[in-house]
Design an enzyme around this catalytic site. Structure first.
Site, PDB file in Angstrom:
ATOM      1  N   ILE A  49      18.214 -22.644  11.669  1.00 42.94           N
ATOM      2  CA  ILE A  49      18.266 -23.328  13.152  1.00 42.94           C
ATOM      3  C   ILE A  49      16.817 -23.997  13.341  1.00 42.94           C
ATOM      4  CG2 ILE A  49      18.587 -22.774  15.688  1.00 42.94           C
ATOM      5  CD1 ILE A  49      20.724 -20.939  14.870  1.00 42.94           C
ATOM      6  N   SER A 110      12.321 -18.058  28.902  1.00 44.05           N
ATOM      7  CA  SER A 110      11.693 -16.933  29.207  1.00 44.05           C
ATOM      8  C   SER A 110      10.745 -16.935  30.699  1.00 44.05           C
ATOM      9  CB  SER A 110      10.802 -16.524  28.235  1.00 44.05           C
ATOM     10  OG  SER A 110       9.617 -15.287  28.364  1.00 44.05           O
ATOM     11  N   TYR A 134       5.023 -17.176  21.673  1.00 49.98           N
ATOM     12  CA  TYR A 134       6.580 -17.094  22.142  1.00 49.98           C
ATOM     13  C   TYR A 134       6.706 -17.876  23.403  1.00 49.98           C
ATOM     14  CZ  TYR A 134      10.985 -15.458  24.000  1.00 49.98           C
ATOM     15  OH  TYR A 134      12.318 -15.498  24.400  1.00 49.98           O
ATOM     16  N   LYS A 138       8.582 -21.820  24.123  1.00 49.56           N
ATOM     17  CA  LYS A 138       9.732 -21.746  25.060  1.00 49.56           C
ATOM     18  C   LYS A 138       9.282 -23.016  26.096  1.00 49.56           C
ATOM     19  CE  LYS A 138      12.950 -18.942  24.040  1.00 49.56           C
ATOM     20  NZ  LYS A 138      14.293 -19.297  23.702  1.00 49.56           N
TER      21      LYS A 138
END
Length: 307
Positions: A49, A110, A134, A138
């Site tokens: 993905i 998030s 992270y 996002k």
């Protein structure tokens, strides 16, 4: 409707799959490896993905995409890993969705996009301040998806949850549970911070509400239980729900912060000692929604189901 769901083998995906089985929607679960899916669901395999994934066959006839798949917090991953999967994977899927059929694209982001801590409750209007690979990946994904939505027929829905708890939850919540289960004395009996959480049942309910609610289109929603707890209160709540005492020693937060800094554990201390509050008023008002379960009920359900 026909729904394509990525990340169905993850913690949130498994719980969402189970609930979607009750809705009557036709669901195509997509992943890199097989997993248990509910009766009546179909499975489509992809090798990866990322920006190169071919989604055409999986997207045939799809009305809604729920994109949960992502590379989560892991210290060994590089920025390129997060960039490729969390940004490239989401953007590639949305672009192909817009060309093949179009419809609603629900992206699980998030609260880290807002920031790692807050002096007052975060709102959807706050300027993003992501910290770490992270959260930054996002944030970039959100921006790229919003650009796609502006230029195509894709209806984008962004959901930003804080810490998600539930039976078998990984990460920080799982660590807290293990500490209490083992009866380990913890120096966290005098922490007066405020942190928002979201129970897995509440988050799943919100995602399902966003599938077809007219007001959800092209919106950013913050998720939460609508209650803020200190770390001390959370640990006591977990212990009560488990039927085990939380052995908490009242050590001043300032002393803990100092010790954590000396040991190079500043980030961990921030998650335990700092505040992170979320204002979900827009989510509740625009979607005519409220969290089905309180934190106490959510914790009780969590451990009832895990026993």
């Amino acid at each position: 409707m026909r729904i394509l769901l990525t990340g169905f083998t993850g913690f949130i995906g498994r719980n969402l799959c189970n609930k979607l089985s009750e809705t009557g929607h036709e669901v195509v679960c997509v992943g890199r490896k097989g997993g248990r899916i509910s009766d009546g669901f179909s499975y489509s395999k992809v090798d990866s993905i990322d920006a190169d994934t071919d989604w055409e066959s999986s997207l045939f006839g799809v009305d809604v995409v729920i994109h949960l798949a992502a590379l989560a917090h892991k210290g060994t991953n590089s920025w390129q890993d997060y960039y490729s999967i969390n940004l490239g994977g989401a953007v590639n899927l949305a672009r192909q969705f817009s060309k093949v059929c179009g419809g609603r694209f629900i992206f699980l982001s998030s609260i880290g996009v807002n920031g790692a801590e807050s002096d007052s409750a975060f709102t959807y209007l706050d300027s993003p301040s992501p910290k770490g690979y992270y959260s930054k990946s996002k944030h970039l994904a959100e921006l790229a998806l919003q650009e796609i939505a502006m230029k195509t027929d894709v209806e984008l829905v962004i959901i930003r949850p804080p810490l998600v708890y539930g039976p078998g939850a990984p990460g920080n919540f799982g660590s807290l549970v293990r500490w209490i289960e083992k009866g380990i004395p913890l120096p966290l009996g005098a922490i007066h911070n405020k942190r928002s959480l979201v129970g897995i049942d509440n988050l799943v309910d919100l995602i399902i509400r966003c599938i077809d609610h007219p007001a959800a289109a092209n919106q950013v929603f913050l998720a939460g239980d609508g209650e803020d707890l200190s770390t001390t209160e959370l640990l006591r709540g977990v212990g009560k729900a488990m039927g085990k005492p939380a052995r908490l020693i009242p050590v001043p937060a300032g002393l803990l912060q100092f010790g954590a800094t000396l040991l190079g554990k500043k980030a961990m201390a921030q998650r335990l000692l700092g505040s992170l509050q979320v204002d979900i008023s827009k989510t509740c008002e625009l979607l005519d929604w409220k969290p089905p379960y309180t934190v106490e009920e959510g914790l009780r359900r969590c451990f009832k189901r895990s026993n």
